[in-house]
Design a protein around this motif. Sequence first.
Motif, PDB file in Angstrom:
ATOM      1  N   SER A 263       0.833  -1.201   0.000  1.00 35.04           N
ATOM      2  CA  SER A 263       0.000   0.000   0.000  1.00 35.04           C
ATOM      3  C   SER A 263       0.867   1.250   0.000  1.00 35.04           C
ATOM      4  N   ASP A 267      -2.137   6.561   1.792  1.00 32.91           N
ATOM      5  CA  ASP A 267      -3.458   5.943   1.689  1.00 32.91           C
ATOM      6  C   ASP A 267      -3.744   5.067   2.905  1.00 32.91           C
ATOM      7  N   ASN A 271      -6.702   6.008   5.750  1.00 30.40           N
ATOM      8  CA  ASN A 271      -7.863   5.116   5.829  1.00 30.40           C
ATOM      9  C   ASN A 271      -7.866   4.221   7.062  1.00 30.40           C
ATOM     10  N   SER A 272      -6.821   4.283   7.850  1.00 30.45           N
ATOM     11  CA  SER A 272      -6.734   3.432   9.035  1.00 30.45           C
ATOM     12  C   SER A 272      -7.604   3.981  10.172  1.00 30.45           C
ATOM     13  N   THR A 273      -8.053   3.075  11.017  1.00 27.55           N
ATOM     14  CA  THR A 273      -8.808   3.484  12.214  1.00 27.55           C
ATOM     15  C   THR A 273      -8.102   3.025  13.487  1.00 27.55           C
TER      16      THR A 273
END
Length: 429
Positions: A263, A267, A271-273
């Motif tokens: 990746s 990005d 997009n990580s939580t």
Amino acid sequence: MLKRVISKWRSRSRSNFRRQLSTVVRQTCTSTDDEGSWNYSSEWWDDDFKGQAVFQSFSDKGNGLVSVLSYPSSTPNRAYWPEKEKWLQERYAEIHPGSQQDEKFMILGYQWRVLRFNTETRQSTVKIMAACRESDAGSVYLMQQARCLAVPYVKSMLSSGLASIKSCDYDLKSAILGKKTMNILCIGHGGGTLPLFLADKIQGAIVDIVELDPVVISASTKAMAFPSYSIMNPSGERANLTPDPKDEVMWKGIHERLQLYESDAEDFVVNSTKLYDMVFVDAYDGQDIFPHKLWDPQSPFLNALSDRLHPEHGTVVVNLHADTDLFDDDDTLPSQLVLPMGKYVKSVCEAYKNVIVGNSNGGLAFNVLVPWVCNSSLVISRGFRKRSGVLHRDTVLDILVSNLFEVEDILNLPFSCLEYLKRGIYLVN
């Protein structure tokens, strides 16, 4: 490529294979418990590309020709091989309880393997072990030696980073003993030495790895013996639903806690939580450049990284390069030197410090020079001076050193962390 590499190993006789892997390159190394000691660098630091190529592929992600070269390793001494063979035998019996309990293993030898970009940049160095079952000489087991760290800047990143998070009142000991989860993010994979060391030594560590280049991932898993079960699909599932039986023998209990994603770093972080306790950044490309978007203070990456970092003790460690050799045998450095001026170094330091800790009374950022090579480790830590107020350089060094000894003791390290802090710490203001 893995099949071609393995077929070469299978085609040799045992005696020739042992001899090829174990020949002492130079007799200049001193006796040491640390197989990654810089004393052994002459075995693999090859500017003439005389090593044997075991992997080559062209990358379209800016890394050019990606290659892995192998070199004989003089350590560990043959006297220690039976101990490792016994460990493999016990692990095999544990993983395969229905098998013959006396299934014996034979160590074939050890090699250095060096990952290079564009035949110029020496990106990563690992040591691998090769072994086989005596009942099946064609069954070759390859294992990266997780506790052998050959490149000084990796030891510097670990030493300064772990000492810093320990200085934030983080219960590092419980994470090491597996009594609590420690979420770690590694941006940039290379041969995988850093994430593999963390997963091996810290039993509570869940290590996410982000690598932009699929060729680098292939090089590490096919030619540098990084556990392939770590590879993840974009969906977040394992690429291999079940681990290879050989990997289970060597990595069960460790490779389940490694998650390697192909990746773009920006990005992934945007997009990580997940909330991370520690983040390690080592993301130079084939031109030896640290991408601008990974240190631009206005970038989505740096601001998202700040959001993904634990607010109380979150610690980021960044590998940086300098333009000139600032190091010699003298521990002293010019008093006027504030930061090692290299490619973007001062700007990178200020960007990370301003975005991640800002003017917070609890945050701290410092840069520490790495011995023997032209690198430095930037550390940004939240909560470092939560109870200490304003700190000066000498005070910061005292706090780090006091925590270093405990880190060394808990992890049972073969090297001294102090060696990677004594070159000088410079606070980022």
